[in-house]
Design an enzyme around this catalytic site. Structure first.
Site, mmCIF file in Angstrom:
data_model
loop_
_atom_site.group_PDB
_atom_site.id
_atom_site.type_symbol
_atom_site.label_atom_id
_atom_site.label_comp_id
_atom_site.label_asym_id
_atom_site.label_seq_id
_atom_site.Cartn_x
_atom_site.Cartn_y
_atom_site.Cartn_z
ATOM 1 N N GLU A 122 0.762 -1.180 -0.052
ATOM 2 C CA GLU A 122 0.039 0.218 0.026
ATOM 3 C C GLU A 122 0.750 1.333 0.128
ATOM 4 O OE1 GLU A 122 -3.443 1.096 -0.316
ATOM 5 O OE2 GLU A 122 -2.188 2.877 -0.427
ATOM 6 N N CYS A 130 -12.201 4.852 0.619
ATOM 7 C CA CYS A 130 -13.268 4.986 1.328
ATOM 8 C C CYS A 130 -13.083 5.379 2.805
ATOM 9 C CB CYS A 130 -14.003 3.347 1.513
ATOM 10 S SG CYS A 130 -15.211 3.250 2.687
ATOM 11 N N CYS A 158 -16.193 7.548 1.453
ATOM 12 C CA CYS A 158 -17.578 6.984 2.217
ATOM 13 C C CYS A 158 -17.527 7.704 3.720
ATOM 14 C CB CYS A 158 -17.375 5.705 2.600
ATOM 15 S SG CYS A 158 -17.024 4.542 1.117
ATOM 16 N N LYS A 173 -16.993 11.543 4.167
ATOM 17 C CA LYS A 173 -18.195 12.304 3.565
ATOM 18 C C LYS A 173 -19.338 11.921 4.370
ATOM 19 C CE LYS A 173 -20.709 9.665 1.081
ATOM 20 N NZ LYS A 173 -21.169 8.695 0.086
ATOM 21 N N TYR A 215 -23.621 11.042 -8.159
ATOM 22 C CA TYR A 215 -23.969 10.854 -6.693
ATOM 23 C C TYR A 215 -22.886 11.750 -5.776
ATOM 24 C CZ TYR A 215 -20.747 7.099 -5.032
ATOM 25 O OH TYR A 215 -19.495 6.489 -4.632
ATOM 26 N N ILE A 216 -21.185 11.670 -6.239
ATOM 27 C CA ILE A 216 -20.790 12.212 -5.212
ATOM 28 C C ILE A 216 -20.872 13.762 -5.369
ATOM 29 C CG2 ILE A 216 -18.076 12.642 -4.835
ATOM 30 C CD1 ILE A 216 -17.520 9.920 -6.037
ATOM 31 N N GLU A 261 -23.972 14.772 -3.370
ATOM 32 C CA GLU A 261 -23.741 14.419 -2.108
ATOM 33 C C GLU A 261 -22.831 16.103 -1.737
ATOM 34 O OE1 GLU A 261 -23.743 9.879 -1.188
ATOM 35 O OE2 GLU A 261 -21.875 10.777 -1.683
ATOM 36 N N ARG A 269 -24.327 18.386 -16.815
ATOM 37 C CA ARG A 269 -24.402 18.295 -18.185
ATOM 38 C C ARG A 269 -25.594 18.152 -18.614
ATOM 39 N NH1 ARG A 269 -19.705 14.054 -19.634
ATOM 40 N NH2 ARG A 269 -18.354 16.012 -19.112
ATOM 41 N N GLY A 294 -15.993 12.073 -13.277
ATOM 42 C CA GLY A 294 -15.465 10.967 -13.740
ATOM 43 C C GLY A 294 -14.181 10.290 -12.908
ATOM 44 N N ASP A 302 -12.673 -0.983 -7.725
ATOM 45 C CA ASP A 302 -12.963 0.164 -8.781
ATOM 46 C C ASP A 302 -11.932 0.086 -9.812
ATOM 47 O OD1 ASP A 302 -14.408 0.920 -6.900
ATOM 48 O OD2 ASP A 302 -13.493 2.997 -6.571
ATOM 49 N N ARG A 349 -13.726 -11.236 -1.250
ATOM 50 C CA ARG A 349 -13.832 -12.126 -0.552
ATOM 51 C C ARG A 349 -14.284 -13.546 -1.234
ATOM 52 N NH1 ARG A 349 -16.555 -9.054 4.632
ATOM 53 N NH2 ARG A 349 -14.596 -8.308 5.635
ATOM 54 N N ALA A 402 -26.712 3.807 -1.839
ATOM 55 C CA ALA A 402 -27.577 5.188 -1.423
ATOM 56 C C ALA A 402 -26.882 6.445 -1.928
ATOM 57 C CB ALA A 402 -27.321 4.976 0.096
ATOM 58 N N HIS A 451 -45.973 0.525 12.783
ATOM 59 C CA HIS A 451 -46.726 1.890 12.949
ATOM 60 C C HIS A 451 -46.589 2.787 13.995
ATOM 61 C CE1 HIS A 451 -50.221 4.746 11.599
ATOM 62 N NE2 HIS A 451 -50.393 4.757 12.793
ATOM 63 N N GLU A 457 -43.417 1.882 6.756
ATOM 64 C CA GLU A 457 -44.606 0.928 6.495
ATOM 65 C C GLU A 457 -45.470 1.179 5.109
ATOM 66 O OE1 GLU A 457 -47.994 1.434 9.051
ATOM 67 O OE2 GLU A 457 -47.332 3.661 9.377
HETATM 68 P P1 FAD Z 1 -9.293 1.871 -3.135
HETATM 69 O O1 FAD Z 1 -10.210 1.720 -1.911
HETATM 70 O O2 FAD Z 1 -9.485 3.269 -3.561
HETATM 71 O O3 FAD Z 1 -7.962 1.332 -2.426
HETATM 72 C C1 FAD Z 1 -6.942 1.072 -3.541
HETATM 73 C C2 FAD Z 1 -5.871 1.338 -2.711
HETATM 74 O O4 FAD Z 1 -4.601 1.013 -3.479
HETATM 75 C C3 FAD Z 1 -5.544 2.771 -2.324
HETATM 76 O O5 FAD Z 1 -5.179 2.943 -0.962
HETATM 77 C C4 FAD Z 1 -4.174 3.370 -3.037
HETATM 78 O O6 FAD Z 1 -3.193 4.046 -2.414
HETATM 79 C C5 FAD Z 1 -3.590 1.935 -3.292
HETATM 80 N N1 FAD Z 1 -2.751 1.850 -4.585
HETATM 81 C C6 FAD Z 1 -3.119 2.130 -5.775
HETATM 82 N N2 FAD Z 1 -2.035 1.560 -6.615
HETATM 83 C C7 FAD Z 1 -1.093 0.970 -5.797
HETATM 84 C C8 FAD Z 1 0.276 0.603 -6.060
HETATM 85 N N3 FAD Z 1 0.528 0.399 -7.377
HETATM 86 N N4 FAD Z 1 0.997 0.188 -5.221
HETATM 87 C C9 FAD Z 1 0.528 -0.067 -4.004
HETATM 88 N N5 FAD Z 1 -0.503 0.586 -3.594
HETATM 89 C C10 FAD Z 1 -1.513 1.161 -4.550
HETATM 90 N N6 FAD Z 1 -18.567 3.652 -1.909
HETATM 91 C C11 FAD Z 1 -19.730 3.282 -0.975
HETATM 92 O O7 FAD Z 1 -19.997 2.049 -1.043
HETATM 93 N N7 FAD Z 1 -20.340 4.453 -0.090
HETATM 94 C C12 FAD Z 1 -20.195 5.584 -0.264
HETATM 95 O O8 FAD Z 1 -21.007 6.378 0.332
HETATM 96 C C13 FAD Z 1 -19.080 5.935 -1.011
HETATM 97 N N8 FAD Z 1 -18.822 7.233 -1.187
HETATM 98 C C14 FAD Z 1 -17.839 7.568 -1.772
HETATM 99 C C15 FAD Z 1 -17.414 9.025 -1.686
HETATM 100 C C16 FAD Z 1 -16.280 9.665 -2.384
HETATM 101 C C17 FAD Z 1 -15.995 11.064 -2.563
HETATM 102 C C18 FAD Z 1 -15.507 8.733 -3.258
HETATM 103 C C19 FAD Z 1 -14.455 9.114 -4.280
HETATM 104 C C20 FAD Z 1 -15.868 7.189 -3.356
HETATM 105 C C21 FAD Z 1 -16.755 6.797 -2.704
HETATM 106 N N9 FAD Z 1 -17.300 5.462 -2.758
HETATM 107 C C22 FAD Z 1 -18.131 5.136 -2.040
HETATM 108 C C23 FAD Z 1 -16.554 4.446 -3.679
HETATM 109 C C24 FAD Z 1 -15.559 3.657 -2.591
HETATM 110 O O9 FAD Z 1 -14.631 4.434 -1.858
HETATM 111 C C25 FAD Z 1 -14.811 2.742 -3.613
HETATM 112 O O10 FAD Z 1 -15.827 1.761 -4.437
HETATM 113 C C26 FAD Z 1 -13.934 1.849 -2.841
HETATM 114 O O11 FAD Z 1 -13.095 2.415 -2.103
HETATM 115 C C27 FAD Z 1 -13.271 1.031 -3.946
HETATM 116 O O12 FAD Z 1 -12.301 0.030 -3.138
HETATM 117 P P2 FAD Z 1 -11.037 -0.347 -3.951
HETATM 118 O O13 FAD Z 1 -10.343 -1.618 -3.028
HETATM 119 O O14 FAD Z 1 -11.429 -1.062 -5.138
HETATM 120 O O15 FAD Z 1 -9.933 0.815 -4.142
#
Ligand code: FAD
Length: 450
Positions: free
Chosen positions: A34, A42, A47, A50, A176-177, A180, A197, A264, A304, A320, A342, A439, A444
């Site tokens: 990491e 998150c 998440c 936020k 959504y972001i 919010e 847009r 995006g 992601d 998992r 949500a 109720h 309900e």
């Molecule tokens: P991430 O959690 O992004 O983790 C990826 C990790 O990899 C990071 O820590 C990064 O530093 C590390 N990394 C990247 N490249 C390398 C590398 N080459 N070597 C070592 N480390 C590396 N989702 C919800 O379910 N509910 C919500 O309310 C919600 N709100 C959000 C609000 C915002 C503003 C944003 C931006 C996102 C939100 N999301 C929400 C989406 C959610 O955060 C992501 O879907 C989730 O974190 C994805 O998890 P992940 O493990 O794929 O990636």
């Protein structure tokens, strides 16, 4: 062939940490790289901070509503610094918890950037590490559109550490972001303009949900500039001058801060060595099959960076399912159907299953029956507020199956989470009808709609 690890995970966010721990529980030797703080988007920039800001932003309306119930007026102001500090302290506390969880699971942590050298070798900083299986869980990052003055904007990550509260903020993007953040900043007392847009926010959500949130946001005082693009941004003595093209093409808007919230996001695939390891990329994301396996049979990817459904619980579940299958001897697939989600806007919204439009497209216009209930919840009667709640069920007529449930209103996320179990189990409208309501509650309505 022996390897340093049974599994090496690149990325310690939602998906990476959950997978590493699950595989280690099954006895696998696991390493994880990491480059940033533990917990990923998150915990650090999504998440969690936020939602804490969402809670903060609700207090002014609660103070107002309390008066309707007989409380004397509350005069309170926000200490921005105190809020930012409190939110970030909580983030740090969670970083520590993740560290301890990895330690307890005996996952070996490398605090550096990881990249692939070949299908079984990862380079982390200066170290070369080999692994039987590799999981890529590197997440994504916001994209900045290429327009003059873009350097004057901030991305969503920076919203949590702004040194002071902007008086005037423009939120660019209608996802959504963006929605919010527009609601959070409005609730905290900033003047908010949101530039979108299209003519509606929240593309992809049910149309009734889009309309009610948009109407409510506008009713609360958020200005939404529709069918509109920002074409340039200029720093002037009065603030950031924003030129718009579209419906409001003659307009110039001034702001202190421009937040790029929903223009995006893109998977973090740069310098990852995917080509060296034979991992295919499709449309900018890692291509995977239903087991999250990439084009290289021993390399998997979740979350992601695969751009399927970009939500924390999805990344965790995908990871998992992979660990259960590969290390636990319990093969299983993560189902991407009926994933609830949500929008922590004001009013809040939540949804599971098909939208009305999707259901009609899939099954035909006449095959679908829609049940809708729109009302003012009891809570808002004494404060004299015109807040509306909407509940909607999308039902397949022939089978009577509930294909989608959508809600706008207080506690929508908490309510839809329960409804999602029923939808996932294939509940029929008759099952909803046979369920006795609680109720008096708003929820309900879901079991009394005719
Ligand atoms: P991430 O959690 O992004 O983790 C990826 C990790 O990899 C990071 O820590 C990064 O530093 C590390 N990394 C990247 N490249 C390398 C590398 N080459 N070597 C070592 N480390 C590396 N989702 C919800 O379910 N509910 C919500 O309310 C919600 N709100 C959000 C609000 C915002 C503003 C944003 C931006 C996102 C939100 N999301 C929400 C989406 C959610 O955060 C992501 O879907 C989730 O974190 C994805 O998890 P992940 O493990 O794929 O990636």
């Amino acid at each position: 062939m022996t390897y340093d690890y049974d599994l090496f995970v690149i990325g310690g966010g939602s998906g990476g940490i959950a997978t590493a721990r699950r595989a280690a529980e099954y006895g696998a030797k696991v390493g994880l790289a990491e480059v940033g703080p533990l917990g990923g988007t998150c915990v650090n920039k999504g998440c969690i901070p936020k939602k804490l800001m969402v809670y903060t932003s609700h207090f002014p309306s609660l103070f107002q509503e309390a008066e309707g119930y007989g409380w004397s007026p509350v005069k309170s102001t926000l200490d921005w610094d105190k809020m930012v500090t409190a939110v970030n302290q909580e983030v740090e506390r969670l970083n520590g918890i993740y560290q301890r969880m990895l330690d307890n699971s005996k996952v070996e942590l490398y605090r550096d950037y990881g990249k692939l050298l070949d299908a079984h070798t990862i380079v982390v900083g200066e170290k070369q590490i080999t692994a039987d299986k590799i999981l890529i869980a590197v997440g994504g990052h916001p994209v900045r559109p290429n327009i003059p003055g873009i350097e004057n904007t901030i991305i969503s990550d920076q919203m949590f550490t702004l040194p002071e509260q902007p008086k005037r903020i423009v939120i660019w993007g209608g996802g959504y972001i963006g929605v919010e953040f527009a609601c959070i900043m409005h609730g905290l007392g900033s003047d908010v303009i949101q530039v979108i847009r299209r003519d509606k926010i929240l593309r992809g959500f049910d149309e009734d949900l889009q309309s009610l949130i948009q109407e409510s946001m506008e009713h609360h005082g958020i200005r939404i500039l529709k069918n509109c693009e920002i074409t340039s941004i200029e720093q002037t003595s009065q603030g950031l001058k924003i030129a718009l093209q579209g419906e409001q093409n003659t307009e110039m808007v001034l702001a202190d801060t421009i937040g790029l919230a929903a223009t995006g996001r893109k998977p973090n695939l740069e310098n990852l060595g995917l080509e060296k390891a034979g991992v295919e990329v499709k449309n900018g994301a890692i291509a995977v099959d239903k087991y999250s396996c990439t084009s290289q049979p021993n390399i998997y990817a979740v979350g992601d960076c695969t751009d399927r459904i970009n939500l924390t619980p999805v990344a965790i579940n995908e990871g998992r399912a992979f660990a259960d299958t590969e290390f636990g001897g319990k093969p299983r697939l993560m189902s991407h159907e009926n994933v609830p989600s949500a929008v922590f806007s004001y009013p809040e919204a939540a949804t599971v299953g098909l939208t009305e439009a999707e259901a009609k497209e899939q099954y035909g216009e006449d095959a679908i029956k829609v049940y809708r209930s729109k009302f003012r919840p009891m809570y808002y009667v004494l404060p004299g507020k015109e807040e509306k709640t909407l509940m909607k069920l999308v039902v397949h007529q022939e089978s009577d199956r509930v294909l989608g449930a959508h809600m706008v209103g207080d506690h929508a996320a908490e309510i839809i989470q329960g409804v999602a179990i029923a939808v996932k189990m294939g509940a029929k409208k008759a099952d909803f009808d046979a369920t006795v309501g609680i109720h008096p509650s708003s929820a309900e309505e879901f079991v009394t709609m005719r």
